[in-house]
Design a protein around this motif. Structure first.
Motif, PDB file in Angstrom:
ATOM      1  N   CYS A  42       0.828  -1.200   0.000  1.00 38.49           N
ATOM      2  CA  CYS A  42       0.000   0.000   0.000  1.00 38.49           C
ATOM      3  C   CYS A  42       0.865   1.254   0.000  1.00 38.49           C
ATOM      4  O   CYS A  42       1.954   1.282   0.572  1.00 38.49           O
ATOM      5  N   ASP A  48      -5.849   1.599  -1.761  1.00 37.73           N
ATOM      6  CA  ASP A  48      -5.655   0.689  -2.887  1.00 37.73           C
ATOM      7  C   ASP A  48      -6.751   0.857  -3.926  1.00 37.73           C
ATOM      8  O   ASP A  48      -6.524   0.623  -5.129  1.00 37.73           O
ATOM      9  N   VAL A  89      -2.271  -4.832  -6.836  1.00 38.73           N
ATOM     10  CA  VAL A  89      -3.213  -3.987  -6.091  1.00 38.73           C
ATOM     11  C   VAL A  89      -4.608  -4.598  -6.114  1.00 38.73           C
ATOM     12  O   VAL A  89      -5.301  -4.649  -5.094  1.00 38.73           O
TER      13      VAL A  89
END
Length: 204
Positions: A42, A48, A89
């Motif tokens: 992150c 995210d 992600v």
């Protein structure tokens, strides 16, 4: 985040050799360090969800540019890193996303072998990319809408656990449903840093 947030300006080392004047010697390139940081974890101050949207938009725009008129900014290594970071992600968000190629050369080979060359080929390629990325954008938009409405749910509609960091601000939450563990955020904070456990990755 927007696609431009992943780009930085630098001087083209060959600007005087390729006929550019001094006022146009700067060029936009990928912020490799930033994208690789997102690939690994992150980004502080950025959710995210926001990062995934920006990376998906950048990847889509660059692939469209390459497949239409070769006006892309990134090179093969850059787009490969962007796609890897995007997958990472999205994986943290519990979403699966796979393309049958890893870079521009792979995309060219893919469209050449799947009837997207010749007359009308650029339109077919744009249509293919739209179909590939639309589920990602739709899911991210839906999640953003749910968060803005004050709810957080797992990918299956049920929130299993929320784990907040020991330091920093935390939202106030109310348990709305004991069966499904659905919570409502009664007091929001700018960025919610948490992880959801027991969430199966959902393909998009």
């Amino acid at each position: 985040m927007q696609p431009g947030d992943f780009l930085v300006s630098e001087e083209n080392p060959e600007w005087d050799l390729i006929g550019l004047d001094s006022e146009n010697r700067m060029r936009r390139v990928l912020d490799v360090a930033l994208v690789d940081q997102l690939r690994q974890g992150c980004l502080e101050g950025t959710s995210d969800l926001d990062a995934a949207y920006g990376l998906a938009a950048l990847a889509h725009d660059e692939l469209v540019a390459f497949g239409t008129d070769s006006s892309q900014i990134l090179d093969d290594d850059d787009i490969a890193l962007v796609l890897r970071a995007l997958r990472s992600v999205l994986r943290r968000l519990g979403l699966k996303f796979e393309l049958p190629f890893r870079d521009f050369k792979g995309f060219h080979g893919y469209w050449s072998g799947h009837g997207m060359s010749g007359p009308g080929g650029w339109g077919a390629r744009r249509g293919y990319l739209q179909e590939a990325f639309e589920p990602v954008f739709r899911e991210l938009n839906e999640r953003e809408d749910r968060e803005e409405a004050g709810f957080i749910r797992g990918v299956d509609g049920q929130l299993k656990n929320i784990i907040f960091a020991s330091n920093g601000p935390k939202p106030e939450i109310i348990l709305r449903g004991a069966i499904n563990n659905v919570v409502e955020i009664s007091k929001k904070i700018p960025i919610i840093a948490c992880s959801m456990t027991d969430l199966s990755a959902t393909p998009v």
